[in-house]
Design an enzyme around this catalytic site. Structure first.
Site, PDB file in Angstrom:
ATOM      1  CD  GLU A 199      49.265  57.596  40.534  1.00 56.97           C
ATOM      2  OE1 GLU A 199      49.672  58.780  40.120  1.00 56.97           O
ATOM      3  OE2 GLU A 199      49.666  57.012  41.552  1.00 56.97           O
ATOM      4  CB  CYS A 258      54.132  48.206  39.013  1.00 56.45           C
ATOM      5  SG  CYS A 258      53.458  48.119  40.554  1.00 56.45           S
ATOM      6  CB  CYS A 297      42.964  49.911  48.267  1.00 52.63           C
ATOM      7  SG  CYS A 297      43.320  48.334  48.905  1.00 52.63           S
ATOM      8  CB  CYS A 355      48.052  48.621  54.564  1.00 53.07           C
ATOM      9  SG  CYS A 355      47.239  46.880  54.288  1.00 53.07           S
ATOM     10  CB  CYS A 383      49.390  51.368  51.734  1.00 56.56           C
ATOM     11  SG  CYS A 383      49.139  51.420  50.051  1.00 56.56           S
ATOM     12  N   GLY A 426      45.310  48.860  44.562  1.00 55.98           N
ATOM     13  CA  GLY A 426      44.058  48.018  44.757  1.00 55.98           C
ATOM     14  C   GLY A 426      44.653  46.500  45.223  1.00 55.98           C
ATOM     15  CD  GLU A 427      44.215  41.984  48.014  1.00 59.19           C
ATOM     16  OE1 GLU A 427      45.264  42.376  48.535  1.00 59.19           O
ATOM     17  OE2 GLU A 427      44.506  41.086  47.262  1.00 59.19           O
ATOM     18  CG  HIS A 453      54.010  44.555  55.110  1.00 61.24           C
ATOM     19  ND1 HIS A 453      55.146  44.849  54.399  1.00 61.24           N
ATOM     20  CD2 HIS A 453      52.920  44.749  54.444  1.00 61.24           C
ATOM     21  CE1 HIS A 453      54.647  44.968  53.025  1.00 61.24           C
ATOM     22  NE2 HIS A 453      53.407  44.917  53.082  1.00 61.24           N
ATOM     23  CG  ASN A 496      59.174  53.872  48.920  1.00 61.13           C
ATOM     24  OD1 ASN A 496      60.259  54.451  48.683  1.00 61.13           O
ATOM     25  ND2 ASN A 496      58.742  52.738  48.190  1.00 61.13           N
ATOM     26  CB  CYS A 531      56.194  50.125  46.943  1.00 63.91           C
ATOM     27  SG  CYS A 531      57.164  48.848  46.026  1.00 63.91           S
TER      28      CYS A 531
HETATM   29  N1  SAH Z   1      47.287  45.262  47.763  1.00 64.36           N
HETATM   30  C1  SAH Z   1      48.060  44.397  47.064  1.00 64.36           C
HETATM   31  C2  SAH Z   1      48.957  44.641  46.268  1.00 64.36           C
HETATM   32  C3  SAH Z   1      49.557  46.466  46.134  1.00 64.36           C
HETATM   33  S1  SAH Z   1      50.408  47.155  47.205  1.00 64.36           S
HETATM   34  C4  SAH Z   1      49.029  44.242  48.304  1.00 64.36           C
HETATM   35  O1  SAH Z   1      48.905  44.899  49.481  1.00 64.36           O
HETATM   36  O2  SAH Z   1      49.745  43.544  48.523  1.00 64.36           O
HETATM   37  C5  SAH Z   1      52.247  46.820  46.699  1.00 64.36           C
HETATM   38  C6  SAH Z   1      53.287  46.444  47.820  1.00 64.36           C
HETATM   39  O3  SAH Z   1      53.559  47.762  48.251  1.00 64.36           O
HETATM   40  C7  SAH Z   1      52.898  45.990  49.021  1.00 64.36           C
HETATM   41  O4  SAH Z   1      53.525  44.647  49.598  1.00 64.36           O
HETATM   42  C8  SAH Z   1      52.611  46.853  49.990  1.00 64.36           C
HETATM   43  O5  SAH Z   1      52.527  46.401  51.136  1.00 64.36           O
HETATM   44  C9  SAH Z   1      53.763  47.841  49.805  1.00 64.36           C
HETATM   45  N2  SAH Z   1      53.718  49.100  50.015  1.00 64.36           N
HETATM   46  C10 SAH Z   1      52.423  49.843  50.376  1.00 64.36           C
HETATM   47  N3  SAH Z   1      52.810  51.139  50.763  1.00 64.36           N
HETATM   48  C11 SAH Z   1      54.077  51.202  50.926  1.00 64.36           C
HETATM   49  C12 SAH Z   1      55.129  52.083  51.108  1.00 64.36           C
HETATM   50  N4  SAH Z   1      54.730  53.486  51.630  1.00 64.36           N
HETATM   51  N5  SAH Z   1      56.532  52.087  51.117  1.00 64.36           N
HETATM   52  C13 SAH Z   1      56.943  50.849  50.781  1.00 64.36           C
HETATM   53  N6  SAH Z   1      56.045  49.974  50.276  1.00 64.36           N
HETATM   54  C14 SAH Z   1      54.824  49.939  50.423  1.00 64.36           C
HETATM   55 FE1  SF4 Z   2      47.229  47.509  51.723  1.00 60.28          FE
HETATM   56 FE2  SF4 Z   2      47.784  46.769  49.386  1.00 60.28          FE
HETATM   57 FE3  SF4 Z   2      45.391  48.163  49.673  1.00 60.28          FE
HETATM   58 FE4  SF4 Z   2      47.879  49.348  50.215  1.00 60.28          FE
HETATM   59  S1  SF4 Z   2      47.041  48.587  48.023  1.00 60.28           S
HETATM   60  S2  SF4 Z   2      46.047  49.721  51.699  1.00 60.28           S
HETATM   61  S3  SF4 Z   2      48.848  47.846  50.680  1.00 60.28           S
HETATM   62  S4  SF4 Z   2      45.911  46.173  50.499  1.00 60.28           S
END
Ligand code: SAH
Ligand code: SF4
Length: 402
Positions: free
Chosen positions: A116, A129, A136, A140, A143, A208-209, A264, A339, A382
């Site tokens: 996406e 974005c 991933c 987390c 997420c 993804g990371e 976080h 979110n 996000c």
């Molecule tokens: N993997 C990378 C980049 C993608 S995530 C990272 O984790 O940084 C992009 C951002 O959205 C990150 O800061 C992540 O922690 C945040 N995020 C993930 N799930 C979320 C949610 N449900 N609500 C708000 N922010 C979220």
């Molecule tokens: Fe964590 Fe970023 Fe992977 Fe979501 S996309 S699981 S926030 S590392």
């Protein structure tokens, strides 16, 4: 309101041909060489292709008016300029757009991989974005993407392709190009360019990371920042990482974009649960890598992302500890209202609590914009990104959080 839209069937004449859209100069040169362009012309021809693909957004070789007819035909016979295929386009009430994209299948993949990409228009900027991996490997707890198994890293061309496709769809190429002799672009309901650039910023905050796909992301961002093509300043490209500490200095040296850290939590015991990579690279090591990030100044700050989870990390004490933790780092703090997504056990913080938290951080002298959730009605905000083609493992992950 959303407007799901089925993709157009790919042009059968080009469907099977490898795409040159998203390749770097070396690979473009090799592709030219393979269709018989002599060595002495390679540099000049590569520069022509580069400009057509990245400065003008060509979707057909026949647009390339300064390339000889024979070479255009030779290129068209062997290659395409296809972007990732759009499976669905959704437009949010707030103008946010989300594309579900289908990629060519990799060798041992069972399912057709999907990713996406989200475009977020604002008054003074437009942010794209983009995703760096399909799924991933990290988990987390808050997420949605983390509920998806990793299928694979995206290729350089698939990363760049997301930007090309978004510019096609929102009419973000120089005027007069879209719709010219390109069945794909015509089928995609051309939008006229206003002459003003719409995508002004790119953030690696999709699926993804990105630091786990270091080389492809780095090479893709070099294409995005190249002054003869897409020409987006590195200061307008932000890589977000969950904290892959050893790769942070390398990213600074080799890519030099802006950096965002998904922090976080301010204590290791909590961050271990929320962002499990913390068990490997704890907060102190992460902060040390941030302090050493090249080129930091008040004009070039690190963004710390902090998702506000009700009764988990949103207390006044957390806000105070956050300020202490970031002391001495040129930083912005981005407070993100959580979110929600189907199956999550987390809840969003109360609005008053977010404001209380933001005020403490503000008073300490940090800019702390609360990120307005965008595109929630189409699950584009996000952490909500997740392509449905891939198996859920929410239960495993939530068990780990408990
Ligand atoms: N993997 C990378 C980049 C993608 S995530 C990272 O984790 O940084 C992009 C951002 O959205 C990150 O800061 C992540 O922690 C945040 N995020 C993930 N799930 C979320 C949610 N449900 N609500 C708000 N922010 C979220
Ligand atoms: Fe964590 Fe970023 Fe992977 Fe979501 S996309 S699981 S926030 S590392």
């Amino acid at each position: 309101m959303s407007h799901p839209q089925d993709s157009s069937t790919p042009d059968p004449a080009t469907a099977a041909k490898p795409s040159l859209a998203g390749l770097d100069r070396g690979r473009l040169g090799a592709a030219l060489s393979a269709v018989g362009v002599p060595q002495v012309q390679l540099k000049m021809r590569t520069a022509q292709l580069w400009s057509w693909i990245y400065a003008r957004g060509a979707t057909s070789f026949y647009e390339m008016s300064d390339v000889s007819k024979e070479l255009r035909a030779g290129l068209a016979a062997a290659y395409s300029l296809n972007r990732p295929e759009i499976v669905r386009e959704q437009i949010s009430q707030d103008g946010t757009r989300k594309w579900l994209l289908r990629l060519a299948r990799g060798g041992d993949e069972v399912r057709q991989p999907e990713i996406e990409t989200v475009y977020i228009p604002e008054i003074d900027r437009g942010t794209l974005c983009i995703s760096s991996q399909i799924g991933c490997t990290l988990t987390c707890s808050f997420c949605h993407t983390g509920t998806q198994r990793l299928v694979r890293n995206l290729e350089m061309a698939e990363i760049v392709g997301q930007i090309l496709l978004a510019r096609d769809r929102i009419g973000d190429w120089p005027a007069g190009r879209i719709g010219e002799s390109s069945p794909r672009a015509e089928a995609a309901a051309p939008v006229r360019s206003t002459g003003e650039r719409k995508i002004t910023n790119v953030v690696l905050m999709g699926m993804g990371e990105p630091l786990y796909n270091f080389n492809n992301v780095r090479d893709a961002m070099a294409i995005v920042a190249d002054g003869d093509g897409l020409a987006l300043s590195k200061r307008r490209i932000t890589l977000s990482t969950s904290g892959v500490v050893p790769e942070i200095p390398r990213w600074g040296e080799e890519a030099g974009t802006m950096l965002a850290i998904s922090l976080h939590a301010v204590r290791d015991d909590l961050r271990d649960k929320l962002v499990p990579i913390n068990r490997k690279y704890p907060i102190a090591e992460l902060m040390a890598a941030c302090r050493a990030y090249p080129g930091l100044s008040n004009a070039r700050r690190i963004t710390f992302e902090y998702v506000m989870l009700k009764d988990v990390n949103d207390s006044v004490a957390d806000a105070k500890a956050l300020i202490k933790l970031l002391a001495g780092i040129p930083a912005k703090i981005n407070l993100i209202p959580f979110n929600p997504w189907p199956g999550t056990t987390h809840a969003a913080s109360e609005w008053e609590q977010i404001e209380r938290f933001a005020e403490i951080v503000n008073r300490a002298g940090y800019a702390s914009p609360v990120r307005t959730p965008r595109g929630r009605d189409i699950m584009a905000a996000c952490g909500q990104l997740r392509s449905e083609s891939i198996k859920l493992r929410a239960r495993e992950r939530q068990a780990a959080f408990r």
